[in-house]
Design an enzyme around this catalytic site. Structure first.
Site, PDB file in Angstrom:
ATOM      1  N   SER A 193       0.865  -1.193   0.000  1.00 64.81           N
ATOM      2  CA  SER A 193       0.000   0.000   0.000  1.00 64.81           C
ATOM      3  C   SER A 193       0.889   1.226   0.000  1.00 64.81           C
ATOM      4  CB  SER A 193      -0.915  -0.007   1.228  1.00 64.81           C
ATOM      5  OG  SER A 193      -0.150  -0.194   2.397  1.00 64.81           O
ATOM      6  N   PHE A 250      -6.196  -7.099   9.411  1.00 63.57           N
ATOM      7  CA  PHE A 250      -6.197  -7.257   7.953  1.00 63.57           C
ATOM      8  C   PHE A 250      -4.821  -7.655   7.431  1.00 63.57           C
ATOM      9  CE2 PHE A 250      -9.518  -3.946   8.521  1.00 63.57           C
ATOM     10  CZ  PHE A 250     -10.565  -4.548   7.831  1.00 63.57           C
ATOM     11  N   ASN A 304       4.473 -14.290   7.739  1.00 64.05           N
ATOM     12  CA  ASN A 304       3.736 -13.032   7.893  1.00 64.05           C
ATOM     13  C   ASN A 304       2.293 -13.274   8.365  1.00 64.05           C
ATOM     14  OD1 ASN A 304       3.635 -10.179   7.809  1.00 64.05           O
ATOM     15  ND2 ASN A 304       2.577 -10.254   5.847  1.00 64.05           N
ATOM     16  N   SER A 316     -11.330 -15.897   4.671  1.00 61.26           N
ATOM     17  CA  SER A 316     -11.626 -15.877   3.234  1.00 61.26           C
ATOM     18  C   SER A 316     -12.476 -17.073   2.837  1.00 61.26           C
ATOM     19  CB  SER A 316     -10.292 -15.923   2.484  1.00 61.26           C
ATOM     20  OG  SER A 316     -10.489 -16.199   1.123  1.00 61.26           O
ATOM     21  N   TYR A 351      -1.225 -19.704   0.647  1.00 57.91           N
ATOM     22  CA  TYR A 351      -2.016 -18.557   1.113  1.00 57.91           C
ATOM     23  C   TYR A 351      -3.321 -19.046   1.751  1.00 57.91           C
ATOM     24  CZ  TYR A 351      -5.496 -14.916   1.145  1.00 57.91           C
ATOM     25  OH  TYR A 351      -6.520 -14.097   1.558  1.00 57.91           O
ATOM     26  N   LYS A 398      -4.979 -19.032   5.965  1.00 54.01           N
ATOM     27  CA  LYS A 398      -6.283 -18.607   6.511  1.00 54.01           C
ATOM     28  C   LYS A 398      -6.897 -19.734   7.337  1.00 54.01           C
ATOM     29  CE  LYS A 398      -6.121 -14.486   4.977  1.00 54.01           C
ATOM     30  NZ  LYS A 398      -5.932 -13.364   5.906  1.00 54.01           N
ATOM     31  N   LEU A 402      -9.896 -10.502 -11.091  1.00 54.43           N
ATOM     32  CA  LEU A 402     -10.692 -10.172 -12.280  1.00 54.43           C
ATOM     33  C   LEU A 402     -10.952  -8.670 -12.438  1.00 54.43           C
ATOM     34  CD1 LEU A 402     -12.468 -11.061 -14.676  1.00 54.43           C
ATOM     35  CD2 LEU A 402     -14.360 -11.299 -13.037  1.00 54.43           C
ATOM     36  N   VAL A 424     -10.682 -14.316 -20.477  1.00 47.75           N
ATOM     37  CA  VAL A 424     -11.629 -15.031 -19.602  1.00 47.75           C
ATOM     38  C   VAL A 424     -11.126 -16.456 -19.485  1.00 47.75           C
ATOM     39  CG1 VAL A 424     -14.004 -15.858 -19.381  1.00 47.75           C
ATOM     40  CG2 VAL A 424     -13.560 -13.564 -20.286  1.00 47.75           C
ATOM     41  N   PHE A 425     -10.859 -16.854 -18.249  1.00 47.47           N
ATOM     42  CA  PHE A 425     -10.232 -18.163 -18.057  1.00 47.47           C
ATOM     43  C   PHE A 425     -11.278 -19.286 -18.106  1.00 47.47           C
ATOM     44  CE2 PHE A 425      -7.023 -15.587 -15.401  1.00 47.47           C
ATOM     45  CZ  PHE A 425      -6.195 -15.382 -16.500  1.00 47.47           C
ATOM     46  N   ASP A 447      -8.613 -23.022 -10.334  1.00 48.02           N
ATOM     47  CA  ASP A 447      -9.801 -22.179 -10.143  1.00 48.02           C
ATOM     48  C   ASP A 447     -10.963 -22.974  -9.552  1.00 48.02           C
ATOM     49  OD1 ASP A 447      -9.706 -19.470 -10.530  1.00 48.02           O
ATOM     50  OD2 ASP A 447      -9.920 -19.574 -12.715  1.00 48.02           O
TER      51      ASP A 447
HETATM   52  P1  NAD Z   1      -4.023  -5.364   0.953  1.00 49.16           P
HETATM   53  O1  NAD Z   1      -2.740  -5.971   0.525  1.00 49.16           O
HETATM   54  O2  NAD Z   1      -4.580  -4.252   0.144  1.00 49.16           O
HETATM   55  O3  NAD Z   1      -3.931  -4.878   2.471  1.00 49.16           O
HETATM   56  C1  NAD Z   1      -3.112  -5.508   3.403  1.00 49.16           C
HETATM   57  C2  NAD Z   1      -2.287  -4.434   4.074  1.00 49.16           C
HETATM   58  O4  NAD Z   1      -1.480  -5.045   5.080  1.00 49.16           O
HETATM   59  C3  NAD Z   1      -1.336  -3.718   3.124  1.00 49.16           C
HETATM   60  O5  NAD Z   1      -1.482  -2.321   3.299  1.00 49.16           O
HETATM   61  C4  NAD Z   1       0.063  -4.174   3.553  1.00 49.16           C
HETATM   62  O6  NAD Z   1       1.020  -3.154   3.361  1.00 49.16           O
HETATM   63  C5  NAD Z   1      -0.166  -4.494   5.006  1.00 49.16           C
HETATM   64  N1  NAD Z   1       0.698  -5.501   5.636  1.00 49.16           N
HETATM   65  C6  NAD Z   1       0.993  -6.749   5.187  1.00 49.16           C
HETATM   66  N2  NAD Z   1       1.754  -7.389   6.098  1.00 49.16           N
HETATM   67  C7  NAD Z   1       1.935  -6.533   7.141  1.00 49.16           C
HETATM   68  C8  NAD Z   1       2.593  -6.611   8.390  1.00 49.16           C
HETATM   69  N3  NAD Z   1       3.239  -7.711   8.783  1.00 49.16           N
HETATM   70  N4  NAD Z   1       2.552  -5.534   9.224  1.00 49.16           N
HETATM   71  C9  NAD Z   1       1.900  -4.410   8.852  1.00 49.16           C
HETATM   72  N5  NAD Z   1       1.255  -4.281   7.693  1.00 49.16           N
HETATM   73  C10 NAD Z   1       1.264  -5.337   6.846  1.00 49.16           C
HETATM   74  O7  NAD Z   1      -5.094  -6.563   1.058  1.00 49.16           O
HETATM   75  P2  NAD Z   1      -6.656  -6.508   1.247  1.00 49.16           P
HETATM   76  O8  NAD Z   1      -7.282  -6.922  -0.040  1.00 49.16           O
HETATM   77  O9  NAD Z   1      -7.061  -5.240   1.882  1.00 49.16           O
HETATM   78  O10 NAD Z   1      -6.842  -7.725   2.245  1.00 49.16           O
HETATM   79  C11 NAD Z   1      -6.942  -7.538   3.637  1.00 49.16           C
HETATM   80  C12 NAD Z   1      -7.107  -8.893   4.290  1.00 49.16           C
HETATM   81  O11 NAD Z   1      -8.247  -9.538   3.755  1.00 49.16           O
HETATM   82  C13 NAD Z   1      -5.961  -9.858   4.103  1.00 49.16           C
HETATM   83  O12 NAD Z   1      -5.773 -10.580   5.287  1.00 49.16           O
HETATM   84  C14 NAD Z   1      -6.441 -10.773   2.995  1.00 49.16           C
HETATM   85  O13 NAD Z   1      -5.839 -12.032   3.061  1.00 49.16           O
HETATM   86  C15 NAD Z   1      -7.916 -10.842   3.329  1.00 49.16           C
HETATM   87  N6  NAD Z   1      -8.759 -11.181   2.178  1.00 49.16           N
HETATM   88  C16 NAD Z   1      -8.689 -10.430   1.054  1.00 49.16           C
HETATM   89  C17 NAD Z   1      -9.488 -10.758  -0.042  1.00 49.16           C
HETATM   90  C18 NAD Z   1      -9.388  -9.991  -1.326  1.00 49.16           C
HETATM   91  O14 NAD Z   1      -9.788 -10.527  -2.367  1.00 49.16           O
HETATM   92  N7  NAD Z   1      -8.908  -8.764  -1.332  1.00 49.16           N
HETATM   93  C19 NAD Z   1     -10.385 -11.825   0.048  1.00 49.16           C
HETATM   94  C20 NAD Z   1     -10.449 -12.559   1.236  1.00 49.16           C
HETATM   95  C21 NAD Z   1      -9.635 -12.222   2.300  1.00 49.16           C
HETATM   96  C1  WQD Z   2     -12.387 -14.515 -10.254  1.00 46.79           C
HETATM   97  C2  WQD Z   2     -12.803 -15.206 -11.536  1.00 46.79           C
HETATM   98  C3  WQD Z   2     -11.033 -16.321 -12.696  1.00 46.79           C
HETATM   99  C4  WQD Z   2      -8.742 -12.857 -13.875  1.00 46.79           C
HETATM  100  C5  WQD Z   2      -8.937 -15.059  -5.448  1.00 46.79           C
HETATM  101  C6  WQD Z   2      -8.090 -15.777  -4.418  1.00 46.79           C
HETATM  102  C7  WQD Z   2      -8.907 -16.143  -3.206  1.00 46.79           C
HETATM  103  C8  WQD Z   2      -9.627 -14.924  -2.629  1.00 46.79           C
HETATM  104  C9  WQD Z   2     -10.347 -14.158  -3.692  1.00 46.79           C
HETATM  105  C10 WQD Z   2      -8.383 -13.953  -0.797  1.00 46.79           C
HETATM  106  C11 WQD Z   2     -12.152 -16.580 -11.705  1.00 46.79           C
HETATM  107  C12 WQD Z   2     -11.607 -15.205 -13.520  1.00 46.79           C
HETATM  108  C13 WQD Z   2      -9.712 -13.655 -13.331  1.00 46.79           C
HETATM  109  C14 WQD Z   2      -8.641 -12.761 -15.277  1.00 46.79           C
HETATM  110  C15 WQD Z   2     -10.504 -14.253 -15.492  1.00 46.79           C
HETATM  111  N1  WQD Z   2      -8.726 -13.982  -2.029  1.00 46.79           N
HETATM  112  N2  WQD Z   2     -10.569 -14.343 -14.128  1.00 46.79           N
HETATM  113  N3  WQD Z   2      -9.543 -13.476 -16.036  1.00 46.79           N
HETATM  114  O1  WQD Z   2     -10.340 -16.830  -8.123  1.00 46.79           O
HETATM  115  O2  WQD Z   2     -12.218 -16.047  -6.683  1.00 46.79           O
HETATM  116  O3  WQD Z   2      -9.945 -15.914  -5.844  1.00 46.79           O
HETATM  117  O4  WQD Z   2      -9.473 -13.889  -4.802  1.00 46.79           O
HETATM  118  O5  WQD Z   2      -8.608 -14.658   0.110  1.00 46.79           O
HETATM  119  O6  WQD Z   2      -8.040 -16.704  -2.281  1.00 46.79           O
HETATM  120  O7  WQD Z   2      -7.582 -16.959  -5.024  1.00 46.79           O
HETATM  121  O8  WQD Z   2     -10.710 -14.351  -7.680  1.00 46.79           O
HETATM  122  O9  WQD Z   2     -10.538 -12.331  -9.044  1.00 46.79           O
HETATM  123  O10 WQD Z   2      -8.724 -14.086  -9.226  1.00 46.79           O
HETATM  124  O11 WQD Z   2     -10.968 -14.550 -10.178  1.00 46.79           O
HETATM  125  O12 WQD Z   2     -11.284 -14.876 -16.226  1.00 46.79           O
HETATM  126  O13 WQD Z   2      -7.776 -12.085 -15.832  1.00 46.79           O
HETATM  127  O14 WQD Z   2     -12.349 -14.420 -12.645  1.00 46.79           O
HETATM  128  O15 WQD Z   2     -10.739 -17.431 -13.499  1.00 46.79           O
HETATM  129  O16 WQD Z   2     -13.075 -17.429 -12.280  1.00 46.79           O
HETATM  130  P1  WQD Z   2     -10.822 -15.860  -7.132  1.00 46.79           P
HETATM  131  P2  WQD Z   2     -10.159 -13.759  -9.021  1.00 46.79           P
END
Ligand code: NAD
Ligand code: WQD
Length: 337
Positions: A37, A81, A100, A125, A150, A154, A201, A218-219, A298
């Protein structure tokens, strides 16, 4: 006013949550090492909220820094987070991810126990469900073997929290299992900042529309789904942020040694092709895309049963898929300018 420490609060979901916390009368404090970030987010948060959010630069797994924060503020809760989230990278560098994602949780939990900070909301997640056998998934749907290190971090973190509560730790904990967060703040001032080529995506869609990427692939369009492309539950990041506020408010009235898990999604499944079509319609654009081969690993289809969070936390999403895709595009355009 309750002081809530937000680890990873400069990131995508954390920054939106900081805004919603302030709206609800909490006082957020951010710790972030800016590994994924940028510090400019803090300035943006000030513009949106009119408040200067206290910021600590560093690792939330650094106990001395946590101690320093607790000397400056009496904390009543933590939203954790901070984590690495790149699925592909986690298969190449699993130790980095375990260190981490799991390591920081352990340090935080010890810190909270030692200081008597009662409440934790943990970012889990839908990845813990893997490829589910039944849909939609409820919180009781069995978790599957993780597809990636990853995903496993979780699961391991959830297991640690369960064991801790079984040990009669005084903490009160909620794990939120996020589905697919998309969208951006309605101000267009904060949003997702993917580093390098996006894996997800919607950032790929908006970067393609902005001309940063030539074409979206599109995968796969030969899955057993309504139009052959994969199905996901796309949730607006502001709705997701609000779920954290509801979770904290709910924990305030709970007895100690409390643990619950909630799905956070819309309850609707949309295909990848529906996302593209909706993006084009709501923004009046044509997207350059092609159908490619399936992406290994996927999940074919997943969406949430949200009845538990609706009923128990009184949380309902406010934004549609079209709203989310409008806001994602608005954010991308602002980034470009
Ligand atoms: P992000 O990478 O935008 O935010 C995470 C933040 O944590 C970043 O600003 C990074 O600099 C900071 N960070 C990482 N390790 C750190 C540490 N050891 N100390 C201090 N700061 C640290 O990610 P996000 O999309 O906002 O995701 C937030 C949380 O949600 C994560 O735990 C992620 O696994 C979970 N999550 C995200 C998604 C998604 O699709 N975005 C889906 C499910 C779960
Ligand atoms: C969504 C759909 C792709 C990119 C990921 C992490 C999962 C969770 C959420 C944190 C899929 C398709 C994607 C592209 C495409 N994160 N796609 N073309 O797969 O649900 O999961 O994010 O916990 O752990 O794995 O999300 O956005 O990658 O994909 O067709 O260029 O879009 O195949 O069907 P996904 P995504």
């Amino acid at each position: 006013m309750k002081n809530i420490l937000i680890t990873g609060g400069a990131g995508y979901i954390g920054s939106h949550t900081a805004v919603e916390l302030i709206k609800a009368g909490f006082n957020p404090i951010i710790i972030d090492d800016l590994s994924n970030s940028q510090q400019t987010v803090l300035e943006r948060l000030r513009e949106i909220t009119g408040k200067e959010i206290p910021f600590y630069f560093g690792d939330c797994g650094d106990r001395s820094l946590l101690n320093k924060i607790s000397e400056d503020f009496e904390l009543s809760g933590v939203i954790h987070f901070a984590a690495f989230k790149a699925v592909g990278e986690s298969t190449q560098e699993p130790l980095k991810y375990y260190k981490n994602n799991v390591g920081s949780l352990l340090v935080l939990l010890e810190f909270m126990e030692d200081l008597g900070i009662p409440d934790l909301v943990f970012s889990s997640s839908c990845t813990v469900y893997g490829q589910p056998d039944t849909l939609p998934v409820t919180e009781d749907t069995p978790r599957k073997e993780a597809e990636s290190p990853y995903g496993n971090t979780k699961k391991v973190c959830e297991d640690i929290l369960v064991d801790l509560i079984k040990s009669k730790s005084g903490l009160r904990i909620i794990s939120l299992r996020y589905f697919n967060p998309i969208g951006a703040h309605l101000s267009g001032k904060i949003g997702e900042l993917p580093s390098g080529v996006p894996n997800n995506l919607v950032p790929f869609v908006t970067q393609t529309a902005a001309g940063i990427r030539e074409k979206l692939t599109v995968f796969g369009d030969d899955y057993d789904t309504p139009d052959g492309s994969c199905v996901r539950d796309f949730i607006h990041v502001v709705d997701l942020a609000d779920a954290h506020v509801k979770a904290l408010e709910f924990l305030e009235n709970k007895p100690t040694s409390f643990y619950e898990v909630f799905n956070v999604g819309t309850g609707n499944g949309n295909t990848v092709l529906e996302v593209i079509q909706t993006f084009e319609e709501v923004n009046g654009l044509k997207l350059n895309y092609e159908i490619g081969s399936r992406r290994p690993g996927d999940v074919v289809k997943i969406w949430a049963d949200t009845s538990k969070i609706n009923k128990v936390l009184g949380w309902y999403p406010q934004y549609s898929l079209a709203d989310s895709l409008r806001d994602s595009w608005n954010w991308e355009k602002n980034l470009k300018n």
